[in-house]
Design a protein around this motif. Structure first.
Motif, PDB file in Angstrom:
ATOM      1  N   LEU A   1      40.755  33.126  31.204  1.00 31.77           N
ATOM      2  CA  LEU A   1      41.069  34.169  30.236  1.00 31.77           C
ATOM      3  C   LEU A   1      41.605  33.595  28.926  1.00 31.77           C
ATOM      4  O   LEU A   1      41.487  34.229  27.883  1.00 31.77           O
ATOM      5  CB  LEU A   1      42.099  35.139  30.817  1.00 31.77           C
ATOM      6  CG  LEU A   1      41.639  35.882  32.074  1.00 31.77           C
ATOM      7  CD1 LEU A   1      42.784  36.671  32.658  1.00 31.77           C
ATOM      8  CD2 LEU A   1      40.470  36.778  31.762  1.00 31.77           C
ATOM      9  N   SER A   2      42.203  32.438  28.986  1.00 28.97           N
ATOM     10  CA  SER A   2      42.685  31.758  27.789  1.00 28.97           C
ATOM     11  C   SER A   2      42.760  30.267  28.111  1.00 28.97           C
ATOM     12  O   SER A   2      42.255  29.832  29.138  1.00 28.97           O
ATOM     13  CB  SER A   2      44.058  32.293  27.355  1.00 28.97           C
ATOM     14  OG  SER A   2      45.045  31.873  28.257  1.00 28.97           O
ATOM     15  N   LYS A   3      43.406  29.507  27.257  1.00 26.04           N
ATOM     16  CA  LYS A   3      43.489  28.063  27.474  1.00 26.04           C
ATOM     17  C   LYS A   3      44.187  27.732  28.793  1.00 26.04           C
ATOM     18  O   LYS A   3      43.799  26.798  29.484  1.00 26.04           O
ATOM     19  CB  LYS A   3      44.240  27.419  26.315  1.00 26.04           C
ATOM     20  CG  LYS A   3      44.396  25.932  26.446  1.00 26.04           C
ATOM     21  CD  LYS A   3      45.176  25.367  25.280  1.00 26.04           C
ATOM     22  CE  LYS A   3      45.469  23.894  25.501  1.00 26.04           C
ATOM     23  NZ  LYS A   3      46.267  23.354  24.385  1.00 26.04           N
ATOM     24  N   THR A   4      45.196  28.496  29.157  1.00 29.45           N
ATOM     25  CA  THR A   4      45.962  28.181  30.361  1.00 29.45           C
ATOM     26  C   THR A   4      45.816  29.205  31.480  1.00 29.45           C
ATOM     27  O   THR A   4      46.138  28.903  32.621  1.00 29.45           O
ATOM     28  CB  THR A   4      47.455  28.063  30.025  1.00 29.45           C
ATOM     29  OG1 THR A   4      47.884  29.296  29.444  1.00 29.45           O
ATOM     30  CG2 THR A   4      47.705  26.932  29.058  1.00 29.45           C
ATOM     31  N   LYS A   5      45.357  30.423  31.196  1.00 29.55           N
ATOM     32  CA  LYS A   5      45.328  31.478  32.214  1.00 29.55           C
ATOM     33  C   LYS A   5      43.994  31.537  32.938  1.00 29.55           C
ATOM     34  O   LYS A   5      42.962  31.782  32.336  1.00 29.55           O
ATOM     35  CB  LYS A   5      45.600  32.845  31.579  1.00 29.55           C
ATOM     36  CG  LYS A   5      47.023  33.067  31.194  1.00 29.55           C
ATOM     37  CD  LYS A   5      47.342  34.526  30.969  1.00 29.55           C
ATOM     38  CE  LYS A   5      46.747  35.059  29.701  1.00 29.55           C
ATOM     39  NZ  LYS A   5      47.239  36.409  29.379  1.00 29.55           N
ATOM     40  N   SER A   6      44.043  31.312  34.251  1.00 27.93           N
ATOM     41  CA  SER A   6      42.871  31.463  35.112  1.00 27.93           C
ATOM     42  C   SER A   6      43.192  32.329  36.323  1.00 27.93           C
ATOM     43  O   SER A   6      42.437  32.347  37.296  1.00 27.93           O
ATOM     44  CB  SER A   6      42.365  30.103  35.585  1.00 27.93           C
ATOM     45  OG  SER A   6      41.911  29.350  34.493  1.00 27.93           O
ATOM     46  N   PHE A   7      44.332  33.008  36.301  1.00 30.81           N
ATOM     47  CA  PHE A   7      44.746  33.861  37.407  1.00 30.81           C
ATOM     48  C   PHE A   7      45.117  35.234  36.857  1.00 30.81           C
ATOM     49  O   PHE A   7      45.491  35.373  35.696  1.00 30.81           O
ATOM     50  CB  PHE A   7      45.957  33.264  38.139  1.00 30.81           C
ATOM     51  CG  PHE A   7      45.600  32.093  39.011  1.00 30.81           C
ATOM     52  CD1 PHE A   7      45.317  32.270  40.349  1.00 30.81           C
ATOM     53  CD2 PHE A   7      45.531  30.816  38.489  1.00 30.81           C
ATOM     54  CE1 PHE A   7      44.985  31.199  41.155  1.00 30.81           C
ATOM     55  CE2 PHE A   7      45.200  29.743  39.283  1.00 30.81           C
ATOM     56  CZ  PHE A   7      44.932  29.933  40.623  1.00 30.81           C
ATOM     57  N   VAL A   8      45.018  36.246  37.709  1.00 31.57           N
ATOM     58  CA  VAL A   8      45.376  37.606  37.335  1.00 31.57           C
ATOM     59  C   VAL A   8      46.272  38.167  38.440  1.00 31.57           C
ATOM     60  O   VAL A   8      46.075  37.898  39.624  1.00 31.57           O
ATOM     61  CB  VAL A   8      44.119  38.486  37.116  1.00 31.57           C
ATOM     62  CG1 VAL A   8      43.311  38.629  38.394  1.00 31.57           C
ATOM     63  CG2 VAL A   8      44.488  39.839  36.564  1.00 31.57           C
ATOM     64  N   THR A   9      47.297  38.935  38.053  1.00 32.22           N
ATOM     65  CA  THR A   9      48.207  39.541  39.010  1.00 32.22           C
ATOM     66  C   THR A   9      47.489  40.687  39.713  1.00 32.22           C
ATOM     67  O   THR A   9      46.916  41.561  39.074  1.00 32.22           O
ATOM     68  CB  THR A   9      49.463  40.068  38.294  1.00 32.22           C
ATOM     69  OG1 THR A   9      50.028  39.010  37.534  1.00 32.22           O
ATOM     70  CG2 THR A   9      50.481  40.571  39.298  1.00 32.22           C
ATOM     71  N   VAL A  10      47.529  40.664  41.050  1.00 33.56           N
ATOM     72  CA  VAL A  10      46.808  41.649  41.828  1.00 33.56           C
ATOM     73  C   VAL A  10      47.755  42.634  42.501  1.00 33.56           C
ATOM     74  O   VAL A  10      47.400  43.797  42.698  1.00 33.56           O
ATOM     75  CB  VAL A  10      45.957  40.965  42.923  1.00 33.56           C
ATOM     76  CG1 VAL A  10      44.959  41.912  43.505  1.00 33.56           C
ATOM     77  CG2 VAL A  10      45.253  39.754  42.389  1.00 33.56           C
ATOM     78  N   GLU A  11      48.965  42.174  42.844  1.00 35.46           N
ATOM     79  CA  GLU A  11      49.863  43.033  43.613  1.00 35.46           C
ATOM     80  C   GLU A  11      51.307  42.595  43.383  1.00 35.46           C
ATOM     81  O   GLU A  11      51.595  41.407  43.299  1.00 35.46           O
ATOM     82  CB  GLU A  11      49.511  42.915  45.108  1.00 35.46           C
ATOM     83  CG  GLU A  11      50.307  43.774  46.022  1.00 35.46           C
ATOM     84  CD  GLU A  11      49.876  43.601  47.462  1.00 35.46           C
ATOM     85  OE1 GLU A  11      50.175  44.515  48.248  1.00 35.46           O
ATOM     86  OE2 GLU A  11      49.274  42.593  47.820  1.00 35.46           O
ATOM     87  N   VAL A  12      52.211  43.567  43.317  1.00 35.19           N
ATOM     88  CA  VAL A  12      53.642  43.290  43.276  1.00 35.19           C
ATOM     89  C   VAL A  12      54.165  43.523  44.683  1.00 35.19           C
ATOM     90  O   VAL A  12      54.048  44.613  45.235  1.00 35.19           O
ATOM     91  CB  VAL A  12      54.360  44.206  42.260  1.00 35.19           C
ATOM     92  CG1 VAL A  12      55.850  43.918  42.249  1.00 35.19           C
ATOM     93  CG2 VAL A  12      53.778  44.016  40.874  1.00 35.19           C
ATOM     94  N   LEU A  13      54.751  42.477  45.294  1.00 35.88           N
ATOM     95  CA  LEU A  13      55.153  42.546  46.697  1.00 35.88           C
ATOM     96  C   LEU A  13      56.576  43.050  46.900  1.00 35.88           C
ATOM     97  O   LEU A  13      56.935  43.444  47.985  1.00 35.88           O
ATOM     98  CB  LEU A  13      55.023  41.158  47.343  1.00 35.88           C
ATOM     99  CG  LEU A  13      53.606  40.562  47.312  1.00 35.88           C
ATOM    100  CD1 LEU A  13      53.641  39.143  47.811  1.00 35.88           C
ATOM    101  CD2 LEU A  13      52.679  41.399  48.149  1.00 35.88           C
ATOM    102  N   ASP A  14      57.418  43.017  45.891  1.00 38.28           N
ATOM    103  CA  ASP A  14      58.829  43.419  45.929  1.00 38.28           C
ATOM    104  C   ASP A  14      59.661  42.514  46.745  1.00 38.28           C
ATOM    105  O   ASP A  14      59.701  41.900  47.570  1.00 38.28           O
ATOM    106  CB  ASP A  14      59.017  44.855  46.418  1.00 38.28           C
ATOM    107  CG  ASP A  14      58.493  45.849  45.394  1.00 38.28           C
ATOM    108  OD1 ASP A  14      58.541  45.547  44.206  1.00 38.28           O
ATOM    109  OD2 ASP A  14      58.046  46.924  45.798  1.00 38.28           O
TER     110      ASP A  14
END
Length: 104
Positions: free
Chosen positions: A91-104
């Motif tokens: 997605l950018s120079k450093t971002k290759s991950f996306v947040t999928v879920e917040v586990l709490d």
């Protein structure tokens, strides 16, 4: 939707890079960690700790890694939350991950 066993968020968003409401496919590694920092509203830094064995000294040492991930507006993650992130296209120079879920 995302190819993972994750329930979608209740909120909706207009983000093209959202794995639930956009067109971003999630494939590859799935990691869990704690949100260490939030430099921008759309980015979180996910920190993970592990122990590594040092054979010469017969001891263990702590090691950590930090992974930048995209955060969609429909997910509410703050510093200190445990999250699950999935690998996606760059997605950018450093971002290759996306947040999928917040586990709490």
């Amino acid at each position: 939707m995302t190819g993972l066993d994750v329930e979608g968020p209740e909120q909706t968003c207009e983000d093209a890079n959202c794995p639930f409401h956009g067109t971003l496919p999630v494939r590859g590694q799935v990691l869990e960690g704690e949100v260490v920092s939030k430099p921008t509203p759309e980015t979180v830094i996910v920190g993970r700790e592990r122990t590594e064995r040092i054979p010469k000294y017969e001891r263990y040492e702590k090691r950590r890694s930090r992974t930048p991930a995209h955060l969609s507006p429909c997910l509410d993650a703050e510093v200190g939350d445990r999250v699950r992130v999935g690998e996606c296209r760059r997605l950018s120079k450093t971002k290759s991950f996306v947040t999928v879920e917040v586990l709490d």
